[in-house]
Motif scaffolding. Structure first.
Motif, PDB file in Angstrom:
ATOM      1  N   ASP A  80      24.681  45.693  39.213  1.00 11.51           N
ATOM      2  CA  ASP A  80      24.028  46.475  40.255  1.00 11.51           C
ATOM      3  C   ASP A  80      24.930  46.665  41.476  1.00 11.51           C
ATOM      4  O   ASP A  80      24.704  47.574  42.277  1.00 11.51           O
ATOM      5  N   ARG A  81      25.941  45.793  41.614  1.00  4.94           N
ATOM      6  CA  ARG A  81      26.853  45.900  42.757  1.00  4.94           C
ATOM      7  C   ARG A  81      28.015  46.837  42.431  1.00  4.94           C
ATOM      8  O   ARG A  81      28.256  47.814  43.131  1.00  4.94           O
ATOM      9  N   PHE A  82      28.787  46.535  41.401  1.00 10.93           N
ATOM     10  CA  PHE A  82      29.801  47.445  40.863  1.00 10.93           C
ATOM     11  C   PHE A  82      30.233  46.908  39.512  1.00 10.93           C
ATOM     12  O   PHE A  82      30.181  45.705  39.259  1.00 10.93           O
ATOM     13  N   SER A  83      30.649  47.813  38.631  1.00 14.88           N
ATOM     14  CA  SER A  83      30.977  47.433  37.261  1.00 14.88           C
ATOM     15  C   SER A  83      32.464  47.341  36.995  1.00 14.88           C
ATOM     16  O   SER A  83      32.881  46.665  36.054  1.00 14.88           O
ATOM     17  N   HIS A  84      33.280  47.997  37.837  1.00 16.04           N
ATOM     18  CA  HIS A  84      34.716  48.020  37.543  1.00 16.04           C
ATOM     19  C   HIS A  84      35.467  48.605  38.719  1.00 16.04           C
ATOM     20  O   HIS A  84      35.004  49.537  39.372  1.00 16.04           O
ATOM     21  N   THR A  85      36.627  48.019  39.003  1.00 18.43           N
ATOM     22  CA  THR A  85      37.585  48.674  39.900  1.00 18.43           C
ATOM     23  C   THR A  85      38.992  48.593  39.332  1.00 18.43           C
ATOM     24  O   THR A  85      39.857  49.370  39.741  1.00 18.43           O
ATOM     25  N   CYS A  86      39.251  47.658  38.427  1.00 18.22           N
ATOM     26  CA  CYS A  86      40.555  47.230  37.928  1.00 18.22           C
ATOM     27  C   CYS A  86      41.216  46.342  38.976  1.00 18.22           C
ATOM     28  O   CYS A  86      41.560  46.800  40.082  1.00 18.22           O
ATOM     29  N   PHE A  87      41.338  45.073  38.636  1.00 21.08           N
ATOM     30  CA  PHE A  87      41.861  44.092  39.582  1.00 21.08           C
ATOM     31  C   PHE A  87      43.262  44.447  40.050  1.00 21.08           C
ATOM     32  O   PHE A  87      43.649  44.125  41.182  1.00 21.08           O
ATOM     33  N   THR A  88      44.038  45.130  39.191  1.00 19.50           N
ATOM     34  CA  THR A  88      45.398  45.504  39.580  1.00 19.50           C
ATOM     35  C   THR A  88      45.418  46.712  40.523  1.00 19.50           C
ATOM     36  O   THR A  88      46.491  47.096  41.007  1.00 19.50           O
ATOM     37  N   VAL A  89      44.247  47.294  40.782  1.00 18.54           N
ATOM     38  CA  VAL A  89      44.146  48.383  41.764  1.00 18.54           C
ATOM     39  C   VAL A  89      43.509  47.867  43.046  1.00 18.54           C
ATOM     40  O   VAL A  89      44.101  47.894  44.125  1.00 18.54           O
ATOM     41  N   THR A  90      42.267  47.405  42.942  1.00 25.88           N
ATOM     42  CA  THR A  90      41.571  46.815  44.096  1.00 25.88           C
ATOM     43  C   THR A  90      40.897  45.533  43.634  1.00 25.88           C
ATOM     44  O   THR A  90      39.944  45.578  42.837  1.00 25.88           O
ATOM     45  N   PRO A  91      41.364  44.367  44.075  1.00 24.33           N
ATOM     46  CA  PRO A  91      40.837  43.096  43.578  1.00 24.33           C
ATOM     47  C   PRO A  91      39.447  42.769  44.117  1.00 24.33           C
ATOM     48  O   PRO A  91      38.924  43.458  45.003  1.00 24.33           O
ATOM     49  N   TYR A  92      38.866  41.698  43.592  1.00 26.62           N
ATOM     50  CA  TYR A  92      37.513  41.268  43.951  1.00 26.62           C
ATOM     51  C   TYR A  92      37.428  39.761  43.769  1.00 26.62           C
ATOM     52  O   TYR A  92      38.214  39.141  43.040  1.00 26.62           O
ATOM     53  N   GLU A  93      36.444  39.168  44.440  1.00 29.01           N
ATOM     54  CA  GLU A  93      36.366  37.717  44.553  1.00 29.01           C
ATOM     55  C   GLU A  93      36.043  37.034  43.230  1.00 29.01           C
ATOM     56  O   GLU A  93      36.488  35.907  42.982  1.00 29.01           O
ATOM     57  N   GLY A  94      35.277  37.690  42.353  1.00 25.21           N
ATOM     58  CA  GLY A  94      34.890  37.057  41.099  1.00 25.21           C
ATOM     59  C   GLY A  94      36.071  36.642  40.252  1.00 25.21           C
ATOM     60  O   GLY A  94      36.048  35.591  39.591  1.00 25.21           O
ATOM     61  N   TYR A  95      37.130  37.427  40.271  1.00 27.85           N
ATOM     62  CA  TYR A  95      38.361  37.088  39.534  1.00 27.85           C
ATOM     63  C   TYR A  95      38.930  35.774  40.059  1.00 27.85           C
ATOM     64  O   TYR A  95      39.343  34.903  39.288  1.00 27.85           O
ATOM     65  N   LEU A  96      38.938  35.634  41.381  1.00 28.31           N
ATOM     66  CA  LEU A  96      39.444  34.404  41.990  1.00 28.31           C
ATOM     67  C   LEU A  96      38.581  33.211  41.608  1.00 28.31           C
ATOM     68  O   LEU A  96      39.095  32.119  41.332  1.00 28.31           O
ATOM     69  N   ASP A  97      37.257  33.416  41.603  1.00 29.91           N
ATOM     70  CA  ASP A  97      36.339  32.331  41.247  1.00 29.91           C
ATOM     71  C   ASP A  97      36.644  31.785  39.858  1.00 29.91           C
ATOM     72  O   ASP A  97      36.665  30.566  39.643  1.00 29.91           O
ATOM     73  N   VAL A  98      36.884  32.683  38.913  1.00 27.17           N
ATOM     74  CA  VAL A  98      37.165  32.246  37.542  1.00 27.17           C
ATOM     75  C   VAL A  98      38.502  31.515  37.490  1.00 27.17           C
ATOM     76  O   VAL A  98      38.611  30.443  36.882  1.00 27.17           O
ATOM     77  N   CYS A  99      39.532  32.062  38.135  1.00 27.90           N
ATOM     78  CA  CYS A  99      40.850  31.425  38.097  1.00 27.90           C
ATOM     79  C   CYS A  99      40.814  30.043  38.732  1.00 27.90           C
ATOM     80  O   CYS A  99      41.472  29.104  38.251  1.00 27.90           O
ATOM     81  N   GLU A 100      40.069  29.889  39.807  1.00 24.50           N
ATOM     82  CA  GLU A 100      39.955  28.583  40.451  1.00 24.50           C
ATOM     83  C   GLU A 100      39.255  27.577  39.545  1.00 24.50           C
ATOM     84  O   GLU A 100      39.664  26.401  39.472  1.00 24.50           O
ATOM     85  N   ARG A 101      38.237  28.001  38.839  1.00 28.93           N
ATOM     86  CA  ARG A 101      37.552  27.101  37.904  1.00 28.93           C
ATOM     87  C   ARG A 101      38.461  26.729  36.736  1.00 28.93           C
ATOM     88  O   ARG A 101      38.452  25.594  36.270  1.00 28.93           O
ATOM     89  N   LEU A 102      39.239  27.683  36.255  1.00 32.84           N
ATOM     90  CA  LEU A 102      40.171  27.379  35.163  1.00 32.84           C
ATOM     91  C   LEU A 102      41.238  26.374  35.616  1.00 32.84           C
ATOM     92  O   LEU A 102      41.600  25.469  34.862  1.00 32.84           O
ATOM     93  N   ALA A 103      41.719  26.515  36.828  1.00 33.03           N
ATOM     94  CA  ALA A 103      42.701  25.567  37.340  1.00 33.03           C
ATOM     95  C   ALA A 103      42.117  24.160  37.426  1.00 33.03           C
ATOM     96  O   ALA A 103      42.801  23.169  37.161  1.00 33.03           O
TER      97      ALA A 103
END
Length: 419
Positions: A80-103
């Motif tokens: 409902d917020r947004f479905s796609h931007t492509c992280f390599t174009v305009t990033p978003y916080e959810g990508y960071l959240d996942v990477c931090e959990r993986l680390a």
């Protein structure tokens, strides 16, 4: 309880199969020719109303449930917020959240970085790319019985010819396959199997990485002998070779640890993940040593859909569910319930029952036996999978949240099929 309203497949599934034949490529196979309408805890309900006990989890994907309430809620909120931007174009916080959990979760307390991708094969392929770039070496070592995906490079890494490789070559050069550890077949200790493996490597100074599944899934749920993985890791360190752990199937609580490498304290340089990370949405990752991951030039990693925001939201919710429900302990309970029963089944037919956590298998004498047992289970409304280089292994990958009663009923059906 599992309830069958029709034969398997039922009339509506057969009708849809007719449509499938006219629209879907014949090379796309299916284990069970039923079409799913919806899912319930531990069950898939088909379009004919048959309730099938799910001991496959979409090949170890839906461990947190199907649908998992937290994952479904997170997906709805994100879409409902947004479905796609492509992280390599305009990033978003959810990508960071996942990477931090993986680390935080992947083996080792060192500084780590991640790249998010779409599938297990893509993760393994990128791990090899990163290893080659970071080391400046071209060679890659893989193990007998390994399965790593269906791209050209991962087919080169994969051992099994049919159905994954036949007619699709030539494959990426520079891959050397060596024996792994298959205790049932080789009778070697872990240290002995590791010595045999590395002795087969020519010129280790030209090898970028060794790619290994800590437990080989498609190859037959082969649990290596204790000490094999630590010895292999030691050899890699002594020769400047990176250890790539393909935890695509074994990761995220499936084997009774967050990652299968954890059991013996093995810390890989790079970890490839996918399947169970996002509760059914397509997401994969390579997580590794910061110095190795950051060796790649800007723009060398990424892709249009990698780390899609909806999949990232699902992954955060799935990981939170794993923690909240303690699915590491749940997988160990499944093993404690199921493995003793499997080891007591039909000794005249079962060669070996093995596995760890909720990644379990029964090896039979022949592929024909395995096919007949699987067919009987399917006809009785229980989803099991076959695997192994000889096609003679019945594989069980139940959801980590499967109710005890459904697990027991599914094992009852398997026991009857073996008898």
């Amino acid at each position: 309880m599992s309830r069958l309203r029709t034969e398997i497949p039922g009339p509506r599934s057969r009708e849809l199969a007719g449509r499938r034949a006219g629209a879907v490529a014949a090379g796309v196979g299916s284990v069970l020719p039923v079409f799913v309408d919806h899912a319930e805890p531990g069950l898939l309900v088909d379009v004919d109303g048959n309730r099938l006990i799910d001991l496959g989890s979409g090949i170890a994907v839906t461990g947190v449930g199907n649908p998992a309430p937290g994952v479904a809620r997170a997906v709805r909120e994100q879409v409902d917020r947004f479905s796609h931007t492509c992280f390599t174009v305009t990033p978003y916080e959810g990508y960071l959240d996942v990477c931090e959990r993986l680390a935080e979760l992947t083996p080792g307390g060192h500084d780590k970085r991640s790249v998010l991708l779409n599938s297990g094969a893509e993760a393994v392929e990128n791990a090899v790319k990163i290893a080659r770039h970071a080391t400046g070496r071209p060679g890659v070592v893989a193990l007998d019985h390994g399965y790593h995906g269906r791209t050209n490079l991962t087919m080169a890494l994969t051992a099994e010819e049919m159905p994954y490789k036949r007619g699709f070559g030539p494959f990426t050069p520079g891959v050397r396959r060596v024996p792994g550890s298959y205790p049932l077949r080789d009778g070697l200790t872990g240290a002995e199997a590791a010595r045999r493996a590395v002795a087969a490597v020519d010129r280790p100074e030209g090898v970028a990485c060794v790619v290994v599944e800590p437990i080989q899934g498609e190859g037959g749920v082969i649990v290596p002998a204790p000490g094999f993985l630590p010895a292999l890791a030691d050899w890699c360190r002594s020769h400047g070779v990176l250890l790539v752990a393909d935890e695509v199937q074994t990761g995220f609580c499936r084997t009774g640890d967050w990652f299968a490498c954890d059991r013996e304290g093995v810390v890989p340089d790079l970890v490839a993940t996918a399947k169970g990370v996002a509760g059914g949405l397509p997401l994969a990752a390579v997580t590794g040593r910061a110095d190795v991951m950051d060796a790649v030039h800007a723009g060398g990693l990424g892709g249009t859909y990698g780390g899609n925001p909806i999949a990232c939201a699902a992954a955060v919710a799935a990981i939170d569910t794993m923690r909240d429900l303690d699915l590491v302990a749940a997988a160990r309970r499944i093993e404690a319930t199921a493995l003793p029963r499997l080891r007591g089944l039909a000794p005249d037919v079962v060669v070996q029952a093995r596995g760890r956590g909720a990644m379990l298998a029964v090896e039979l004498a022949s592929a024909d036996q395995a096919a007949r047992v699987a067919a009987r289970c399917h006809a009785a409304g229980v989803i099991v999978l076959t695997c192994g280089a000889r096609g003679n292994v019945i594989r069980l990958l139940p959801p980590l949240v499967i109710p005890d009663g459904l697990l027991a009923e599914g094992l009852d059906v398997l026991e009857g099929a073996l008898q």
